[in-house]
Design a protein around this motif. Structure first.
Motif, mmCIF file in Angstrom:
data_model
loop_
_atom_site.group_PDB
_atom_site.id
_atom_site.type_symbol
_atom_site.label_atom_id
_atom_site.label_comp_id
_atom_site.label_asym_id
_atom_site.label_seq_id
_atom_site.Cartn_x
_atom_site.Cartn_y
_atom_site.Cartn_z
ATOM 1 N N ASP A 28 -5.395 3.502 -9.329
ATOM 2 C CA ASP A 28 -5.476 2.128 -8.642
ATOM 3 C C ASP A 28 -6.685 1.494 -8.873
ATOM 4 O O ASP A 28 -7.644 1.806 -10.008
ATOM 5 C CB ASP A 28 -5.200 2.429 -7.038
ATOM 6 N N ASP A 67 -1.796 4.483 0.178
ATOM 7 C CA ASP A 67 -2.985 4.546 -0.496
ATOM 8 C C ASP A 67 -4.091 4.614 0.421
ATOM 9 O O ASP A 67 -3.936 4.835 1.623
ATOM 10 C CB ASP A 67 -3.374 3.356 -1.529
ATOM 11 N N GLN A 68 -5.435 4.296 -0.093
ATOM 12 C CA GLN A 68 -6.516 4.710 0.894
ATOM 13 C C GLN A 68 -6.447 3.678 1.881
ATOM 14 O O GLN A 68 -7.236 3.953 2.765
ATOM 15 C CB GLN A 68 -7.825 4.667 0.087
ATOM 16 N N GLN A 122 -3.402 7.158 -4.714
ATOM 17 C CA GLN A 122 -4.562 6.513 -5.459
ATOM 18 C C GLN A 122 -4.219 6.450 -7.039
ATOM 19 O O GLN A 122 -5.224 6.022 -7.680
ATOM 20 C CB GLN A 122 -6.128 7.050 -5.077
ATOM 21 N N HIS A 152 0.925 -1.258 -0.172
ATOM 22 C CA HIS A 152 0.191 -0.057 -0.140
ATOM 23 C C HIS A 152 0.883 1.165 0.132
ATOM 24 O O HIS A 152 0.208 2.317 0.144
ATOM 25 C CB HIS A 152 -0.992 0.137 1.198
ATOM 26 N N TYR A 186 -10.063 6.505 -9.141
ATOM 27 C CA TYR A 186 -9.885 7.729 -8.321
ATOM 28 C C TYR A 186 -10.970 8.790 -9.241
ATOM 29 O O TYR A 186 -10.423 9.169 -10.265
ATOM 30 C CB TYR A 186 -8.363 7.989 -8.351
#
Length: 301
Positions: free
Chosen positions: A193, A104-105, A169, A79, A197
């Motif tokens: 991703d 990332d998220q 992202q 991530h 996004y």
């Protein structure tokens, strides 16, 4: 949905390309950007381990050296996403190569870090190395690429790219604008991703450009490009080497499938000369279709 990958020129499944193969009998020798072999070195530094969601770190050249490119290696897991690989020229102080990585998220659990690599050289003044920057207007969603052309009379010897405001992202890639040995610019490429996004983001491309000498010179800049083998694994790693008698001065690479991103694009050693590199990529989930890495090495001899 499969991404339509907007390359300027298809990569070559080759190793050991030589510029001499382009010369023709009775013709004026083609141009080739050059750097003295013995002056190029790889500098590596480790970022500070911490739990920040976004962090930037730089590797610096010595005073008087010029940065020709660089690399990165994240050690924060699947991530941690590389969102900046920027060559920075500072004629009043020291050139550098700056890397930014972001969670990332999903986020990265615990402390994490990454390595930054800078390729530094002491070129002849006639090379007139400069870094060309092109920033695209901000856009929402989709994919984007920022092409930075070299000025007339100069050739590409290194690349860089940056994605702002995507929160890890959007995935970063860089590639030259030609499948041949000589390129006149490069593009930074951003793709979403796996779950997309929809926010606004900005892409910036960087090209390291130099004036060429001709093929009769002892030292020549070469470019070797290839695709990694296709497959559906969630991780890929490919070793690569410059042709015999040459050394790395820059790297470029990208992954093609949304949800996959570069995890390492780096020389295998620091110091002078470094001629081995590793390209690695990963995906948070196992892809449902085959994917590849598009990789480029810039080598001097």
């Amino acid at each position: 949905m499969r991404l339509s990958y907007p390359r300027f020129g298809a990569a070559l499944l080759v190793a050991g390309l030589t510029l001499a193969g382009l010369a023709t009998v009775g013709a004026t020798p083609a141009a080739a950007a050059t750097l003295p072999f013995g002056t190029v070195r790889a500098v590596v530094v480790q970022s500070t381990p911490d739990a920040l969601a976004k962090k930037s770190f730089s590797a610096f050249c010595n005073a008087g050296e010029r940065v020709t490119g660089g690399g990165a290696f994240t050690v924060g897991g699947i991530h941690a996403v590389i969102t900046e690989m920027q060559p920075i020229q500072n004629l009043a102080a020291k050139d550098s190569f700056q890397v930014t990585a972001e969670a990332d998220q999903t986020g990265v659990a615990g402390n994490w870090s990454f390595q930054v690599f800078a390729f530094c050289a002491t070129p002849p003044a006639s090379a007139a190395i400069e870094i060309v920057k092109h920033q695209n207007p901000s856009r929402i969603g989709g994919t984007d690429q920022a092409f930075a052309p070299c000025p007339a009379g100069k050739l590409l010897i290194g690349t860089g790219g940056k994605i702002d405001n995507a929160g890890g992202q959007m995935d970063l890639g860089m590639f030259p604008n030609s499948s041949g040995t000589l390129a006149t610019g490069s593009a930074a490429f951003a793709k979403p991703d796996a779950n997309g996004y929809s926010g606004a983001y900005t892409v910036t491309g960087y090209s390291v450009c130099a004036k060429p000498n001709n093929l009769l010179d002892d030292f020549q800049q070469q470019r070797v490009s290839f695709f990694s083998p296709a497959g559906t694994s969630s991780q890929k790693q490919v070793p690569a080497a410059c042709p015999s008698g040459s050394a790395l001065s820059g790297l470029a690479g990208a992954t093609i499938l949304p949800g996959t991103h570069l995890q390492q694009i780096r020389p295998n050693s620091a110091g002078r000369p470094a001629n081995l590199a590793t390209f690695g990529a990963q995906a948070p989930t196992v892809p449902t279709e085959a994917w590849q890495m598009d990789t480029t090495m810039f080598c001097v001899r």
